[in-house]
Design a protein around this motif. Sequence first.
Motif, PDB file in Angstrom:
ATOM      1  N   TYR A  62     -44.918 -25.863  -0.801  1.00  0.00           N
ATOM      2  CA  TYR A  62     -45.735 -24.901  -1.557  1.00  0.00           C
ATOM      3  C   TYR A  62     -47.176 -24.909  -1.036  1.00  0.00           C
ATOM      4  CZ  TYR A  62     -48.178 -22.860  -5.594  1.00  0.00           C
ATOM      5  OH  TYR A  62     -48.988 -22.094  -6.401  1.00  0.00           O
ATOM      6  N   LEU A  63     -47.740 -26.098  -0.877  1.00  0.00           N
ATOM      7  CA  LEU A  63     -49.130 -26.189  -0.437  1.00  0.00           C
ATOM      8  C   LEU A  63     -49.289 -25.721   1.006  1.00  0.00           C
ATOM      9  CD1 LEU A  63     -50.322 -29.599  -1.955  1.00  0.00           C
ATOM     10  CD2 LEU A  63     -50.476 -27.304  -2.934  1.00  0.00           C
ATOM     11  N   MET A  64     -48.310 -25.995   1.849  1.00  0.00           N
ATOM     12  CA  MET A  64     -48.406 -25.564   3.253  1.00  0.00           C
ATOM     13  C   MET A  64     -48.379 -24.048   3.387  1.00  0.00           C
ATOM     14  SD  MET A  64     -46.329 -28.253   5.654  1.00  0.00           S
ATOM     15  CE  MET A  64     -44.810 -28.336   4.685  1.00  0.00           C
ATOM     16  N   SER A  65     -47.864 -23.360   2.396  1.00  0.00           N
ATOM     17  CA  SER A  65     -47.806 -21.894   2.454  1.00  0.00           C
ATOM     18  C   SER A  65     -49.153 -21.264   2.126  1.00  0.00           C
ATOM     19  CB  SER A  65     -46.755 -21.363   1.479  1.00  0.00           C
ATOM     20  OG  SER A  65     -47.176 -21.529   0.137  1.00  0.00           O
ATOM     21  N   LYS A  66     -50.105 -22.080   1.649  1.00  0.00           N
ATOM     22  CA  LYS A  66     -51.417 -21.559   1.274  1.00  0.00           C
ATOM     23  C   LYS A  66     -52.329 -21.513   2.496  1.00  0.00           C
ATOM     24  CE  LYS A  66     -50.231 -21.276  -3.001  1.00  0.00           C
ATOM     25  NZ  LYS A  66     -49.990 -19.953  -3.607  1.00  0.00           N
ATOM     26  N   MET A 115     -45.861 -42.368 -12.978  1.00  0.00           N
ATOM     27  CA  MET A 115     -46.877 -41.463 -12.444  1.00  0.00           C
ATOM     28  C   MET A 115     -46.251 -40.349 -11.610  1.00  0.00           C
ATOM     29  SD  MET A 115     -49.815 -42.242 -13.643  1.00  0.00           S
ATOM     30  CE  MET A 115     -48.988 -42.661 -15.181  1.00  0.00           C
ATOM     31  N   GLY A 116     -45.142 -40.645 -10.936  1.00  0.00           N
ATOM     32  CA  GLY A 116     -44.443 -39.600 -10.205  1.00  0.00           C
ATOM     33  C   GLY A 116     -43.914 -38.536 -11.148  1.00  0.00           C
ATOM     34  N   SER A 117     -43.380 -38.961 -12.284  1.00  0.00           N
ATOM     35  CA  SER A 117     -42.879 -38.017 -13.286  1.00  0.00           C
ATOM     36  C   SER A 117     -44.006 -37.179 -13.861  1.00  0.00           C
ATOM     37  CB  SER A 117     -42.165 -38.775 -14.416  1.00  0.00           C
ATOM     38  OG  SER A 117     -41.040 -39.481 -13.935  1.00  0.00           O
ATOM     39  N   PHE A 118     -45.126 -37.819 -14.186  1.00  0.00           N
ATOM     40  CA  PHE A 118     -46.258 -37.084 -14.743  1.00  0.00           C
ATOM     41  C   PHE A 118     -46.861 -36.125 -13.716  1.00  0.00           C
ATOM     42  CE2 PHE A 118     -46.538 -40.365 -18.155  1.00  0.00           C
ATOM     43  CZ  PHE A 118     -46.535 -39.486 -19.227  1.00  0.00           C
ATOM     44  N   THR A 119     -46.830 -36.516 -12.444  1.00  0.00           N
ATOM     45  CA  THR A 119     -47.305 -35.617 -11.394  1.00  0.00           C
ATOM     46  C   THR A 119     -46.481 -34.336 -11.368  1.00  0.00           C
ATOM     47  OG1 THR A 119     -48.127 -37.447 -10.032  1.00  0.00           O
ATOM     48  CG2 THR A 119     -47.692 -35.370  -8.918  1.00  0.00           C
ATOM     49  N   CYS A 120     -45.157 -34.486 -11.463  1.00  0.00           N
ATOM     50  CA  CYS A 120     -44.276 -33.313 -11.501  1.00  0.00           C
ATOM     51  C   CYS A 120     -44.612 -32.424 -12.697  1.00  0.00           C
ATOM     52  CB  CYS A 120     -42.816 -33.745 -11.592  1.00  0.00           C
ATOM     53  SG  CYS A 120     -42.186 -34.632 -10.158  1.00  0.00           S
ATOM     54  N   ILE A 121     -44.752 -33.044 -13.855  1.00  0.00           N
ATOM     55  CA  ILE A 121     -45.008 -32.279 -15.084  1.00  0.00           C
ATOM     56  C   ILE A 121     -46.363 -31.585 -15.038  1.00  0.00           C
ATOM     57  CG2 ILE A 121     -45.375 -32.473 -17.571  1.00  0.00           C
ATOM     58  CD1 ILE A 121     -43.364 -34.853 -17.506  1.00  0.00           C
ATOM     59  N   LEU A 122     -47.399 -32.318 -14.611  1.00  0.00           N
ATOM     60  CA  LEU A 122     -48.753 -31.775 -14.622  1.00  0.00           C
ATOM     61  C   LEU A 122     -49.000 -30.784 -13.492  1.00  0.00           C
ATOM     62  CD1 LEU A 122     -50.690 -35.031 -15.543  1.00  0.00           C
ATOM     63  CD2 LEU A 122     -50.307 -33.034 -16.992  1.00  0.00           C
ATOM     64  N   GLY A 123     -48.035 -30.653 -12.598  1.00  0.00           N
ATOM     65  CA  GLY A 123     -48.158 -29.661 -11.546  1.00  0.00           C
ATOM     66  C   GLY A 123     -48.337 -28.257 -12.100  1.00  0.00           C
ATOM     67  N   PHE A 124     -47.859 -28.021 -13.323  1.00  0.00           N
ATOM     68  CA  PHE A 124     -47.975 -26.668 -13.892  1.00  0.00           C
ATOM     69  C   PHE A 124     -49.431 -26.263 -14.117  1.00  0.00           C
ATOM     70  CE2 PHE A 124     -48.608 -28.809 -17.913  1.00  0.00           C
ATOM     71  CZ  PHE A 124     -49.337 -27.899 -18.684  1.00  0.00           C
ATOM     72  N   THR A 125     -50.342 -27.256 -14.137  1.00  0.00           N
ATOM     73  CA  THR A 125     -51.752 -26.931 -14.370  1.00  0.00           C
ATOM     74  C   THR A 125     -52.454 -26.407 -13.122  1.00  0.00           C
ATOM     75  OG1 THR A 125     -52.522 -29.182 -13.874  1.00  0.00           O
ATOM     76  CG2 THR A 125     -51.883 -28.713 -16.151  1.00  0.00           C
ATOM     77  N   ILE A 126     -51.836 -26.591 -11.946  1.00  0.00           N
ATOM     78  CA  ILE A 126     -52.501 -26.147 -10.710  1.00  0.00           C
ATOM     79  C   ILE A 126     -51.636 -25.200  -9.881  1.00  0.00           C
ATOM     80  CG2 ILE A 126     -53.873 -28.274 -10.558  1.00  0.00           C
ATOM     81  CD1 ILE A 126     -51.957 -29.178  -8.305  1.00  0.00           C
ATOM     82  N   LEU A 127     -50.367 -25.112 -10.175  1.00  0.00           N
ATOM     83  CA  LEU A 127     -49.451 -24.311  -9.368  1.00  0.00           C
ATOM     84  C   LEU A 127     -49.104 -23.007 -10.074  1.00  0.00           C
ATOM     85  CD1 LEU A 127     -47.055 -27.243  -8.386  1.00  0.00           C
ATOM     86  CD2 LEU A 127     -49.060 -26.427  -7.135  1.00  0.00           C
ATOM     87  N   LYS A 128     -48.528 -22.099  -9.326  1.00  0.00           N
ATOM     88  CA  LYS A 128     -48.111 -20.823  -9.880  1.00  0.00           C
ATOM     89  C   LYS A 128     -46.598 -20.791 -10.058  1.00  0.00           C
ATOM     90  CE  LYS A 128     -51.967 -18.179  -7.927  1.00  0.00           C
ATOM     91  NZ  LYS A 128     -52.364 -17.039  -7.053  1.00  0.00           N
ATOM     92  N   ARG A 129     -46.156 -19.945 -10.974  1.00  0.00           N
ATOM     93  CA  ARG A 129     -44.732 -19.788 -11.213  1.00  0.00           C
ATOM     94  C   ARG A 129     -44.062 -19.122 -10.018  1.00  0.00           C
ATOM     95  NH1 ARG A 129     -44.359 -17.736 -17.528  1.00  0.00           N
ATOM     96  NH2 ARG A 129     -45.436 -19.523 -18.451  1.00  0.00           N
ATOM     97  N   PRO A 130     -42.780 -19.437  -9.774  1.00  0.00           N
ATOM     98  CA  PRO A 130     -41.884 -20.237 -10.611  1.00  0.00           C
ATOM     99  C   PRO A 130     -41.949 -21.736 -10.351  1.00  0.00           C
ATOM    100  CG  PRO A 130     -40.645 -19.313  -8.818  1.00  0.00           C
ATOM    101  CD  PRO A 130     -42.042 -18.772  -8.678  1.00  0.00           C
ATOM    102  N   PHE A 131     -42.594 -22.143  -9.212  1.00  0.00           N
ATOM    103  CA  PHE A 131     -42.568 -23.562  -8.886  1.00  0.00           C
ATOM    104  C   PHE A 131     -43.299 -24.399  -9.930  1.00  0.00           C
ATOM    105  CE2 PHE A 131     -43.907 -27.362  -6.448  1.00  0.00           C
ATOM    106  CZ  PHE A 131     -42.635 -27.819  -6.103  1.00  0.00           C
TER     107      PHE A 131
END
Length: 199
Positions: free
Chosen positions: A192-196, A128-144
């Motif tokens: 990343y989230l703290m910068s929002k 689940m940790g690995s999938f969390t990293c991968i699925l982060g692209f659905t809610i985060l902006k590039r490049p992160f």
Amino acid sequence: MGKRKNSPLQFGGLMAFLAGFVIFMGIITGEIYYPEGYNTAVNDISDLGSTRPPDSIIHQPSATIFNTTMLVAGLLLCASNWPVYRHFRKLWFTIPYALFAIGVFGVGVFPGNIAPYHGIFSLLTFVMGSFTCILGFTILKRPFAVIGIPIGIMSLIFLFGAPYFIPFWGSGGTERWVAYPIVIWLIGFGGYLMSKTKK
């Protein structure tokens, strides 16, 4: 210009950052106090809490440090999950993220000598940790957003391809290539989230 205010999402980011920090430093501290002979290539991370049965060995204070680390980190991740869900409203991210939190907490509840539960929660944590990293692209902006994809895939490769890596890197070394990329991503995710902020 309007004054920017702290948002619940920033709190979620803080909790995620602290979880990653606690895991990383807790493991290092547990290794410091483990008796001489602990080897990061040979020994699994969870050996800090207890080695596997049938001849399980528990060394203090390393066991208490490691188990407490996992419990605290699991709670921090749980605290992070709700504000993340409230902000993004993406269940395909927050469900794996929540299961990741449960897995981490479960590793602290069930040390290595408690089979099969330790293995179940360890696997839940890594997958689940690995999938969390991968699925982060659905809610985060590039490049992160893009960084998490190869990190998550790499962790899964080392997890399920462990028999091919262990002869060269050892069980402990291979497991660290599963776990540490996720932890490093988690610290970055929290930052990343703290910068929002909201206006």
